[in-house]
Design an enzyme around this catalytic site. Structure first.
Site, PDB file in Angstrom:
ATOM      1  N   ASP A  61     -18.291 -46.582 -32.849  1.00 35.90           N
ATOM      2  CA  ASP A  61     -17.305 -46.318 -31.815  1.00 35.90           C
ATOM      3  C   ASP A  61     -16.068 -45.713 -32.553  1.00 35.90           C
ATOM      4  O   ASP A  61     -15.882 -46.198 -33.535  1.00 35.90           O
ATOM      5  CB  ASP A  61     -16.839 -47.813 -31.305  1.00 35.90           C
ATOM      6  CG  ASP A  61     -15.874 -47.587 -30.034  1.00 35.90           C
ATOM      7  OD1 ASP A  61     -14.793 -46.977 -30.317  1.00 35.90           O
ATOM      8  OD2 ASP A  61     -16.377 -48.238 -29.143  1.00 35.90           O
ATOM      9  N   ARG A  87     -14.200 -40.989 -19.160  1.00 37.76           N
ATOM     10  CA  ARG A  87     -13.826 -40.065 -18.582  1.00 37.76           C
ATOM     11  C   ARG A  87     -14.101 -40.052 -16.910  1.00 37.76           C
ATOM     12  O   ARG A  87     -13.696 -38.982 -16.211  1.00 37.76           O
ATOM     13  CB  ARG A  87     -14.509 -38.586 -18.874  1.00 37.76           C
ATOM     14  CG  ARG A  87     -16.090 -38.650 -18.555  1.00 37.76           C
ATOM     15  CD  ARG A  87     -16.393 -38.113 -17.446  1.00 37.76           C
ATOM     16  NE  ARG A  87     -17.918 -37.561 -17.486  1.00 37.76           N
ATOM     17  CZ  ARG A  87     -18.351 -38.037 -16.607  1.00 37.76           C
ATOM     18  NH1 ARG A  87     -17.937 -38.767 -15.535  1.00 37.76           N
ATOM     19  NH2 ARG A  87     -19.735 -37.685 -16.358  1.00 37.76           N
ATOM     20  N   ASN A 105      -9.259 -47.246 -24.845  1.00 35.16           N
ATOM     21  CA  ASN A 105     -10.302 -46.708 -25.556  1.00 35.16           C
ATOM     22  C   ASN A 105      -9.861 -45.177 -25.981  1.00 35.16           C
ATOM     23  O   ASN A 105     -10.167 -44.743 -26.916  1.00 35.16           O
ATOM     24  CB  ASN A 105     -11.598 -46.683 -24.766  1.00 35.16           C
ATOM     25  CG  ASN A 105     -12.975 -45.978 -25.113  1.00 35.16           C
ATOM     26  OD1 ASN A 105     -13.410 -46.397 -26.131  1.00 35.16           O
ATOM     27  ND2 ASN A 105     -13.421 -44.845 -24.535  1.00 35.16           N
ATOM     28  N   THR A 131      -7.713 -32.719 -19.705  1.00 32.99           N
ATOM     29  CA  THR A 131      -7.957 -32.129 -18.269  1.00 32.99           C
ATOM     30  C   THR A 131      -6.864 -31.451 -17.383  1.00 32.99           C
ATOM     31  O   THR A 131      -5.867 -31.661 -17.514  1.00 32.99           O
ATOM     32  CB  THR A 131      -8.428 -33.570 -17.488  1.00 32.99           C
ATOM     33  OG1 THR A 131      -8.385 -33.142 -16.008  1.00 32.99           O
ATOM     34  CG2 THR A 131      -7.548 -34.869 -17.670  1.00 32.99           C
ATOM     35  N   SER A 166      -4.292 -40.594 -12.055  1.00 25.74           N
ATOM     36  CA  SER A 166      -5.017 -41.970 -12.346  1.00 25.74           C
ATOM     37  C   SER A 166      -4.822 -42.340 -13.578  1.00 25.74           C
ATOM     38  O   SER A 166      -4.409 -41.778 -14.570  1.00 25.74           O
ATOM     39  CB  SER A 166      -6.670 -41.804 -12.045  1.00 25.74           C
ATOM     40  OG  SER A 166      -7.022 -41.115 -13.271  1.00 25.74           O
ATOM     41  N   HIS A 169      -6.421 -40.044 -15.994  1.00 25.15           N
ATOM     42  CA  HIS A 169      -5.834 -38.809 -16.297  1.00 25.15           C
ATOM     43  C   HIS A 169      -4.529 -38.980 -17.050  1.00 25.15           C
ATOM     44  O   HIS A 169      -4.256 -38.240 -18.023  1.00 25.15           O
ATOM     45  CB  HIS A 169      -5.355 -38.052 -14.900  1.00 25.15           C
ATOM     46  CG  HIS A 169      -6.442 -37.610 -14.127  1.00 25.15           C
ATOM     47  ND1 HIS A 169      -6.767 -38.247 -13.152  1.00 25.15           N
ATOM     48  CD2 HIS A 169      -6.961 -36.313 -14.291  1.00 25.15           C
ATOM     49  CE1 HIS A 169      -7.851 -37.470 -12.515  1.00 25.15           C
ATOM     50  NE2 HIS A 169      -8.155 -36.477 -13.305  1.00 25.15           N
ATOM     51  N   LYS A 172      -5.291 -39.002 -20.700  1.00 24.35           N
ATOM     52  CA  LYS A 172      -5.207 -37.697 -21.376  1.00 24.35           C
ATOM     53  C   LYS A 172      -3.664 -37.386 -21.713  1.00 24.35           C
ATOM     54  O   LYS A 172      -3.273 -36.438 -22.685  1.00 24.35           O
ATOM     55  CB  LYS A 172      -5.730 -36.899 -20.532  1.00 24.35           C
ATOM     56  CG  LYS A 172      -7.282 -37.251 -20.252  1.00 24.35           C
ATOM     57  CD  LYS A 172      -8.127 -36.796 -21.447  1.00 24.35           C
ATOM     58  CE  LYS A 172      -9.541 -36.777 -21.104  1.00 24.35           C
ATOM     59  NZ  LYS A 172     -10.295 -36.642 -22.364  1.00 24.35           N
ATOM     60  N   GLN A 195      -9.354 -29.169 -19.391  1.00 25.42           N
ATOM     61  CA  GLN A 195     -10.710 -28.734 -18.778  1.00 25.42           C
ATOM     62  C   GLN A 195     -10.572 -28.849 -17.182  1.00 25.42           C
ATOM     63  O   GLN A 195     -10.157 -30.123 -16.839  1.00 25.42           O
ATOM     64  CB  GLN A 195     -11.977 -29.331 -19.558  1.00 25.42           C
ATOM     65  CG  GLN A 195     -13.422 -28.703 -18.974  1.00 25.42           C
ATOM     66  CD  GLN A 195     -14.408 -29.299 -19.685  1.00 25.42           C
ATOM     67  OE1 GLN A 195     -14.941 -28.674 -20.332  1.00 25.42           O
ATOM     68  NE2 GLN A 195     -14.668 -30.772 -19.483  1.00 25.42           N
ATOM     69  N   VAL A 204     -15.590 -34.124   0.965  1.00 30.17           N
ATOM     70  CA  VAL A 204     -14.267 -33.746   1.246  1.00 30.17           C
ATOM     71  C   VAL A 204     -13.565 -35.003   1.622  1.00 30.17           C
ATOM     72  O   VAL A 204     -13.703 -35.554   2.593  1.00 30.17           O
ATOM     73  CB  VAL A 204     -14.458 -32.715   2.432  1.00 30.17           C
ATOM     74  CG1 VAL A 204     -12.832 -32.536   2.821  1.00 30.17           C
ATOM     75  CG2 VAL A 204     -15.173 -31.500   2.059  1.00 30.17           C
ATOM     76  N   VAL A 277      -4.850 -41.080  -4.240  1.00 34.73           N
ATOM     77  CA  VAL A 277      -3.453 -41.040  -4.029  1.00 34.73           C
ATOM     78  C   VAL A 277      -3.265 -39.572  -4.421  1.00 34.73           C
ATOM     79  O   VAL A 277      -3.136 -39.387  -5.789  1.00 34.73           O
ATOM     80  CB  VAL A 277      -2.572 -41.868  -4.622  1.00 34.73           C
ATOM     81  CG1 VAL A 277      -1.063 -41.658  -4.229  1.00 34.73           C
ATOM     82  CG2 VAL A 277      -2.704 -43.277  -4.057  1.00 34.73           C
TER      83      VAL A 277
HETATM   84  N1  LIG Z   1     -17.122 -33.438 -16.894  1.00 31.69           N
HETATM   85  C1  LIG Z   1     -16.055 -32.868 -16.435  1.00 31.69           C
HETATM   86  O1  LIG Z   1     -15.772 -32.190 -15.406  1.00 31.69           O
HETATM   87  C2  LIG Z   1     -14.553 -33.008 -17.383  1.00 31.69           C
HETATM   88  C3  LIG Z   1     -13.539 -32.382 -16.884  1.00 31.69           C
HETATM   89  C4  LIG Z   1     -12.494 -32.396 -17.414  1.00 31.69           C
HETATM   90  C5  LIG Z   1     -12.151 -33.235 -18.822  1.00 31.69           C
HETATM   91  N2  LIG Z   1     -13.398 -33.535 -19.134  1.00 31.69           N
HETATM   92  C6  LIG Z   1     -13.438 -34.329 -20.458  1.00 31.69           C
HETATM   93  O2  LIG Z   1     -14.438 -33.906 -21.279  1.00 31.69           O
HETATM   94  C7  LIG Z   1     -15.031 -34.836 -22.191  1.00 31.69           C
HETATM   95  C8  LIG Z   1     -16.450 -35.138 -21.936  1.00 31.69           C
HETATM   96  O3  LIG Z   1     -16.685 -35.248 -20.784  1.00 31.69           O
HETATM   97  P1  LIG Z   1     -18.220 -35.647 -20.072  1.00 31.69           P
HETATM   98  O4  LIG Z   1     -18.309 -35.201 -18.805  1.00 31.69           O
HETATM   99  O5  LIG Z   1     -19.296 -34.752 -21.205  1.00 31.69           O
HETATM  100  O6  LIG Z   1     -18.114 -37.382 -20.268  1.00 31.69           O
HETATM  101  P2  LIG Z   1     -19.462 -38.232 -20.824  1.00 31.69           P
HETATM  102  O7  LIG Z   1     -19.031 -39.668 -20.188  1.00 31.69           O
HETATM  103  O8  LIG Z   1     -20.753 -37.747 -20.216  1.00 31.69           O
HETATM  104  O9  LIG Z   1     -19.328 -37.869 -22.238  1.00 31.69           O
HETATM  105  C9  LIG Z   1     -18.469 -38.822 -22.974  1.00 31.69           C
HETATM  106  C10 LIG Z   1     -19.231 -39.179 -24.213  1.00 31.69           C
HETATM  107  O10 LIG Z   1     -18.178 -40.146 -25.052  1.00 31.69           O
HETATM  108  C11 LIG Z   1     -18.779 -41.332 -25.568  1.00 31.69           C
HETATM  109  N3  LIG Z   1     -17.859 -42.256 -25.795  1.00 31.69           N
HETATM  110  C12 LIG Z   1     -16.741 -42.821 -24.969  1.00 31.69           C
HETATM  111  N4  LIG Z   1     -15.972 -43.549 -25.480  1.00 31.69           N
HETATM  112  C13 LIG Z   1     -16.188 -43.356 -26.917  1.00 31.69           C
HETATM  113  C14 LIG Z   1     -15.948 -44.240 -28.113  1.00 31.69           C
HETATM  114  N5  LIG Z   1     -14.649 -45.002 -28.004  1.00 31.69           N
HETATM  115  N6  LIG Z   1     -16.409 -43.831 -29.209  1.00 31.69           N
HETATM  116  C15 LIG Z   1     -17.629 -42.966 -29.362  1.00 31.69           C
HETATM  117  N7  LIG Z   1     -18.157 -42.476 -28.243  1.00 31.69           N
HETATM  118  C16 LIG Z   1     -17.515 -42.589 -26.960  1.00 31.69           C
HETATM  119  C17 LIG Z   1     -19.766 -41.775 -24.344  1.00 31.69           C
HETATM  120  O11 LIG Z   1     -20.743 -42.507 -24.945  1.00 31.69           O
HETATM  121  C18 LIG Z   1     -20.257 -40.481 -23.975  1.00 31.69           C
HETATM  122  O12 LIG Z   1     -21.330 -40.038 -24.568  1.00 31.69           O
HETATM  123  C19 LIG Z   1     -14.106 -36.199 -21.679  1.00 31.69           C
HETATM  124  O13 LIG Z   1     -13.114 -36.274 -22.885  1.00 31.69           O
HETATM  125  C20 LIG Z   1     -13.684 -35.707 -20.437  1.00 31.69           C
HETATM  126  O14 LIG Z   1     -12.569 -36.695 -20.251  1.00 31.69           O
HETATM  127  C21 LIG Z   1     -14.566 -33.651 -18.510  1.00 31.69           C
END
Ligand SMILES: NC(=O)c1ccc[n+]([C@@H]2O[C@H](COP(=O)([O-])OP(=O)(O)OC[C@H]3O[C@@H](n4cnc5c(N)ncnc54)[C@H](O)[C@@H]3O)[C@@H](O)[C@H]2O)c1
Ligand SMILES: NC(=O)c1ccc[n+]([C@@H]2O[C@H](COP(=O)([O-])OP(=O)(O)OC[C@H]3O[C@@H](n4cnc5c(N)ncnc54)[C@H](O)[C@@H]3O)[C@@H](O)[C@H]2O)c1
Lengths: 345, 345
Positions: A61, A87, A105, A131, A166, A169, A172, A195, A204, A277
């Site tokens: 972690d 996320r 976290n 994000t 939220s 969000h 971030k 992203q 919708v 919201v």
């Molecule tokens: N998927 C999207 O559309 C999207 C959009 C905007 C931003 N993001 C950001 O991109 C990043 C990746 O998104 P994703 O969709 O791949 O998410 P995901 O949940 O698939 O991957 C996140 C990974 O991080 C690991 N993780 C979480 N907390 C942890 C910790 N404390 N220590 C070690 N590992 C940890 C999880 O085990 C998971 O494998 C995130 O930060 C997310 O907020 C994603």
């Protein structure tokens, strides 16, 4: 396309077992980067080896300093890509406990990454996933991270005001502020990639006028590589808006509806009550030139893409768990009332 | 002046054992408010009873939901004043552990308060202590919480951009964003009091051109009462800049130097190297009209005030622990190097 830009550059990928992180690990490893994945496997329990190249895997972690500090120190990365956060916005809104888990976290994890850089490798470039949702939906154009404000005859370029929708969000938003400080105070080099959505919501909510930025997963991994190959300067907190197209939810629904016709499908669009919201009709115009200036060539959402996704969906339609698609978490619900069933995606 | 505006209004004061909180508890209790203090006594271990009126005392941690949720539910306050945070910037900068403690304690505590309001008493008014340090020192006028931005022919009123200068200040930035969201999403009524410094630093760090807002402790308690008596509306996240005067560090030093003459003192001003990361000469002009519009009559820093403080300091000068005055924490120091001795004030 497997050009070897990497040539041994040491990249640590936190959250490398996730949706974006795993794709990025494969992409970079294939191109010759020396990749180490750090993940607590909080999303799944299985891990495989990939062919050919080696990916160093550290299961633990990022909030656990004993583990993470030591792994960071010994791997000593040139760049660290931090995907490792909770996320899901709906998950963060289930109740107090999930809000606290999410902010703890995410915020503490990023604090640990910042301290690891400061203490063990001050010139390591931090590439952090933010994000587009941090900005909310202001009535003015969304710039990339900063905006020049003219006010009472004076002017300054300041962080773009944030209005996360939220507790996810907002985590971030908190990360961004902590990173900007570390860049100022410790000269950390950081790139915040705000992203857009990589997945495409097809339900919708409410009026469907909610407009957001989107990008193809194939562009996600390229954006990360571009950021690594063109690092921020020491003390610079750079913000890139990482999306390639803007759509309203209604526009996306319409695209799918049209695509469905080719497969003889009569796609029905139904508007469900909005559990979130948020403004359902609003101005939205976000800038996204910086990554394209650095060479990103977008894969736009085209008919062929929609076709292949529909084909895929049809092939496996018996595996779809319908109950997971409807919203399970209401932003306004009382703690405890919300379905814990919301292993919310 | 002990007018009884209170008439039984139930006010919960979190952090009521602290410097500002205790003074506020006495002030409100005397004026007929029904006060409950919640504090984990993390700053001291002694507590006394005060004459006449009763102050309900709950010893426990606002981050401990079992304790806090239950106390909040049963006391069922009309207003909750939240002072209960780790409030030392140098402490937050000692090392990673102290940064994590500060952000966890402050952010999660405020999340708990927001959830308590949402779940148990949605019309309870939250009065939260922020700090003027959230704004940093932008090159434009600092408004009270929000700024109207004209950009590319459009306009919106958005949260004023924040640039906190320590992990403590950043914890307040995070709180503000979480509170604004709770106001939008759950219609919580909130007032964020961005307080100036109540104590007066007399050590000149660096060039001494650092300008900040200050106020008298007697005004602090009145500002809180004014906020309680004139609550925010449901869904409103109001921000007041709570200070009455602006001074540069050099100006303050000069005032003390002049005051010292009356006591036959030759006050020496010495500039010590700046342990913080901050601009030492900058534009600073912050607005502070909202509390005065609601009736605040400031106690300005006058000669008589300086006289009485100097008199006090001279009477007890043998009790001064000189070693605590010099800066003990360097913003740029490596984790672990910083004196843990920095039970930093
Ligand atoms: N998927 C999207 O559309 C999207 C959009 C905007 C931003 N993001 C950001 O991109 C990043 C990746 O998104 P994703 O969709 O791949 O998410 P995901 O949940 O698939 O991957 C996140 C990974 O991080 C690991 N993780 C979480 N907390 C942890 C910790 N404390 N220590 C070690 N590992 C940890 C999880 O085990 C998971 O494998 C995130 O930060 C997310 O907020 C994603
Ligand atoms: N004193 C100033 O000049 C100043 C300036 C700007 C803002 N503020 C803010 O005003 C508030 C009060 O400041 P102060 O100078 O009175 O600080 P203080 O340290 O004297 O008081 C804070 C109190 O909160 C309690 N506390 C801390 N964490 C807690 C927790 N998790 N649960 C329960 N109690 C907890 C402490 O025991 C202490 O009694 C703080 O939020 C501070 O950030 C103060």
């Amino acid at each position: 396309s497997a050009s070897s830009n990497g040539s041994g550059t040491r990249v640590m990928i936190i959250g490398g077992d996730g949706y974006c992180g795993w794709a990025t690990a494969l992409h970079l490893s294939q191109r010759g980067y020396n990749v180490c994945v750090v993940d607590n496997l909080c999303r799944r329990q299985v891990w495989g080896e990939i062919s050919g190249r080696h990916i160093d895997l550290a299961i633990g972690d990022v909030c656990d300093w004993e583990f993470f500090g030591e792994k960071f120190r010994t791997f000593s990365p040139d760049a660290v890509v931090h995907f490792g956060e909770q996320r899901s916005a709906p998950y963060s809104m289930i109740d107090r406990k999930h809000a606290v888990y999410t902010q703890n976290n995410n915020v503490i994890g990023t604090l640990n990454v910042l301290y690891a850089i400061k203490d063990f490798r001050p010139d390591c470039h931090l590439v952090k996933l933010g994000t587009m949702g941090e900005y909310g939906t202001p009535n003015i154009d969304i710039e990339e991270g900063y905006i020049t404000i003219n006010h009472n005859g004076r002017s300054d370029t300041l962080p773009f005001p944030k209005q996360g929708g939220s507790f996810y969000h907002l985590s971030k938003v908190h990360d961004s502020h902590n990173m900007a400080f570390a860049a100022r105070a410790w000269k950390v080099a950081a790139t915040d990639l705000n992203q857009g959505a990589v997945g495409h919501p097809l339900t919708v909510y409410g009026k469907g006028g909610q407009t957001r930025g989107y990008l193809d997963i194939r562009d996600t991994v390229r954006c990360i590589q571009i950021a690594i190959d063109n690092p921020a300067k020491s003390g610079e907190m750079r913000v890139f808006n990482q999306f390639t197209q803007q759509f309203s939810v209604n526009q996306l629904a319409e695209i799918v509806k049209q695509g469905g016709k080719k497969f003889g499908l009569d796609v029905q669009v139904s508007n469900v009550p909005n559990p979130r919201v948020e403004a359902e009709e609003h101005y939205y115009n976000a800038k996204n030139t910086k990554l394209q200036d650095l060479g990103l060539q977008p894969h736009y959402l085209e008919d062929s893409m929609v076709d292949s996704l529909l084909e895929f969906a049809l092939a496996y339609k018996d595996r779809v768990r319908m109950e997971l698609i409807k919203p399970a978490v209401d932003w306004r619900a009382k703690t405890g009332q919300a379905a814990a069933a919301a292993a919310a995606k």
